[in-house]
Motif scaffolding. Structure first.
Motif, PDB file in Angstrom:
ATOM      1  N   PRO A  10      38.554  34.429  37.130  1.00 47.05           N
ATOM      2  CA  PRO A  10      38.351  35.167  35.880  1.00 47.05           C
ATOM      3  C   PRO A  10      39.462  36.176  35.612  1.00 47.05           C
ATOM      4  CG  PRO A  10      36.332  35.134  37.160  1.00 47.05           C
ATOM      5  CD  PRO A  10      37.420  34.581  38.024  1.00 47.05           C
ATOM      6  N   ASN A  11      40.017  36.763  36.672  1.00 45.58           N
ATOM      7  CA  ASN A  11      41.093  37.723  36.490  1.00 45.58           C
ATOM      8  C   ASN A  11      42.343  37.053  35.943  1.00 45.58           C
ATOM      9  OD1 ASN A  11      39.433  39.699  37.482  1.00 45.58           O
ATOM     10  ND2 ASN A  11      40.195  39.514  39.562  1.00 45.58           N
ATOM     11  N   ARG A  12      42.632  35.870  36.421  1.00 47.98           N
ATOM     12  CA  ARG A  12      43.788  35.137  35.899  1.00 47.98           C
ATOM     13  C   ARG A  12      43.566  34.738  34.451  1.00 47.98           C
ATOM     14  NH1 ARG A  12      44.814  31.199  41.002  1.00 47.98           N
ATOM     15  NH2 ARG A  12      45.594  32.795  42.423  1.00 47.98           N
ATOM     16  N   LEU A  16      45.760  36.003  31.351  1.00 47.45           N
ATOM     17  CA  LEU A  16      46.381  35.078  30.402  1.00 47.45           C
ATOM     18  C   LEU A  16      46.007  35.426  28.967  1.00 47.45           C
ATOM     19  CD1 LEU A  16      48.074  32.487  30.073  1.00 47.45           C
ATOM     20  CD2 LEU A  16      45.924  31.235  30.139  1.00 47.45           C
ATOM     21  N   LEU A  17      44.736  35.749  28.757  1.00 44.30           N
ATOM     22  CA  LEU A  17      44.295  36.119  27.413  1.00 44.30           C
ATOM     23  C   LEU A  17      44.916  37.428  26.938  1.00 44.30           C
ATOM     24  CD1 LEU A  17      40.518  35.174  27.571  1.00 44.30           C
ATOM     25  CD2 LEU A  17      42.326  34.022  26.283  1.00 44.30           C
ATOM     26  N   ALA A  18      45.172  38.342  27.852  1.00 46.53           N
ATOM     27  CA  ALA A  18      45.746  39.632  27.474  1.00 46.53           C
ATOM     28  C   ALA A  18      47.247  39.530  27.195  1.00 46.53           C
ATOM     29  CB  ALA A  18      45.501  40.657  28.574  1.00 46.53           C
ATOM     30  N   LEU A  51      60.253  37.858  28.783  1.00 46.53           N
ATOM     31  CA  LEU A  51      59.614  37.124  29.873  1.00 46.53           C
ATOM     32  C   LEU A  51      59.323  38.026  31.068  1.00 46.53           C
ATOM     33  CD1 LEU A  51      61.648  33.803  29.738  1.00 46.53           C
ATOM     34  CD2 LEU A  51      59.359  34.256  28.836  1.00 46.53           C
ATOM     35  N   PHE A  52      60.235  38.940  31.376  1.00 49.38           N
ATOM     36  CA  PHE A  52      60.048  39.854  32.497  1.00 49.38           C
ATOM     37  C   PHE A  52      58.831  40.751  32.276  1.00 49.38           C
ATOM     38  CE2 PHE A  52      60.978  43.912  34.644  1.00 49.38           C
ATOM     39  CZ  PHE A  52      61.038  43.458  35.956  1.00 49.38           C
ATOM     40  N   CYS A  53      58.724  41.324  31.088  1.00 49.16           N
ATOM     41  CA  CYS A  53      57.580  42.191  30.780  1.00 49.16           C
ATOM     42  C   CYS A  53      56.281  41.401  30.758  1.00 49.16           C
ATOM     43  CB  CYS A  53      57.803  42.893  29.450  1.00 49.16           C
ATOM     44  SG  CYS A  53      59.091  44.139  29.536  1.00 49.16           S
ATOM     45  N   TRP A  58      51.197  40.235  33.376  1.00 54.83           N
ATOM     46  CA  TRP A  58      50.282  39.245  33.940  1.00 54.83           C
ATOM     47  C   TRP A  58      49.921  39.602  35.378  1.00 54.83           C
ATOM     48  CZ3 TRP A  58      50.180  35.652  37.907  1.00 54.83           C
ATOM     49  CH2 TRP A  58      49.141  34.730  37.841  1.00 54.83           C
ATOM     50  N   LEU A  59      50.901  40.030  36.154  1.00 56.42           N
ATOM     51  CA  LEU A  59      50.621  40.433  37.532  1.00 56.42           C
ATOM     52  C   LEU A  59      49.690  41.637  37.584  1.00 56.42           C
ATOM     53  CD1 LEU A  59      54.109  40.016  39.222  1.00 56.42           C
ATOM     54  CD2 LEU A  59      52.039  38.724  39.705  1.00 56.42           C
ATOM     55  N   ALA A  60      49.906  42.596  36.710  1.00 58.04           N
ATOM     56  CA  ALA A  60      49.055  43.790  36.700  1.00 58.04           C
ATOM     57  C   ALA A  60      47.619  43.436  36.345  1.00 58.04           C
ATOM     58  CB  ALA A  60      49.613  44.808  35.713  1.00 58.04           C
ATOM     59  N   PHE A  61      47.432  42.567  35.369  1.00 54.05           N
ATOM     60  CA  PHE A  61      46.077  42.189  34.969  1.00 54.05           C
ATOM     61  C   PHE A  61      45.412  41.250  35.978  1.00 54.05           C
ATOM     62  CE2 PHE A  61      47.341  43.508  30.658  1.00 54.05           C
ATOM     63  CZ  PHE A  61      46.231  44.278  30.345  1.00 54.05           C
ATOM     64  N   SER A  62      46.172  40.325  36.544  1.00 52.91           N
ATOM     65  CA  SER A  62      45.556  39.324  37.417  1.00 52.91           C
ATOM     66  C   SER A  62      45.207  39.872  38.790  1.00 52.91           C
ATOM     67  CB  SER A  62      46.468  38.108  37.562  1.00 52.91           C
ATOM     68  OG  SER A  62      47.633  38.452  38.277  1.00 52.91           O
ATOM     69  N   THR A  63      45.893  40.909  39.255  1.00 49.79           N
ATOM     70  CA  THR A  63      45.611  41.455  40.579  1.00 49.79           C
ATOM     71  C   THR A  63      44.725  42.677  40.518  1.00 49.79           C
ATOM     72  OG1 THR A  63      47.617  42.791  40.507  1.00 49.79           O
ATOM     73  CG2 THR A  63      47.783  40.610  41.523  1.00 49.79           C
ATOM     74  N   ASP A  64      44.217  43.020  39.337  1.00 45.94           N
ATOM     75  CA  ASP A  64      43.374  44.205  39.150  1.00 45.94           C
ATOM     76  C   ASP A  64      44.077  45.477  39.612  1.00 45.94           C
ATOM     77  OD1 ASP A  64      41.314  42.875  37.963  1.00 45.94           O
ATOM     78  OD2 ASP A  64      40.276  42.483  39.850  1.00 45.94           O
ATOM     79  N   PHE A  65      45.367  45.523  39.416  1.00 44.69           N
ATOM     80  CA  PHE A  65      46.151  46.696  39.786  1.00 44.69           C
ATOM     81  C   PHE A  65      45.717  47.921  38.997  1.00 44.69           C
ATOM     82  CE2 PHE A  65      49.976  49.319  39.103  1.00 44.69           C
ATOM     83  CZ  PHE A  65      50.220  49.683  40.415  1.00 44.69           C
ATOM     84  N   LEU A  66      45.240  47.712  37.782  1.00 41.38           N
ATOM     85  CA  LEU A  66      44.879  48.821  36.914  1.00 41.38           C
ATOM     86  C   LEU A  66      43.428  49.260  37.050  1.00 41.38           C
ATOM     87  CD1 LEU A  66      46.780  47.642  33.743  1.00 41.38           C
ATOM     88  CD2 LEU A  66      47.499  49.345  35.388  1.00 41.38           C
TER      89      LEU A  66
END
Length: 70
Positions: A10-12, A16-18, A51-53, A58-66
């Motif tokens: 679900p995080n991925r 992706l949606l964000a 692409l970098f941003c 995507w990494l921040a959202f998918s790993t629940d970093f926030l």
């Protein structure tokens, strides 16, 4: 071991949606610059930061970093 439903899926999907609208806006900007007749080199010069941003977001959202910060 049986494969169970990971919590990452679900995080991925949420990541992706964000990130997708921002990626699409960036790619639309590149296409707009190309259709305006600017040199393709200048249009594609803004593609790596887009692409970098996108990947960083995507990494921040998918790993629940926030999650710890709210």
């Amino acid at each position: 071991m049986a494969l169970s439903q990971d919590e990452d899926t679900p995080n991925r999907r949420r990541a992706l949606l964000a990130v997708t609208p921002f990626l699409l806006l960036g790619l639309a900007d590149v296409l707009l610059l190309l259709f305006w007749g600017i040199e393709p080199l200048w249009a594609f010069a803004i593609l790596p930061p887009i692409l970098f941003c996108t990947v960083l977001a995507w990494l921040a959202f998918s790993t629940d970093f926030l999650d710890d910060r709210t």
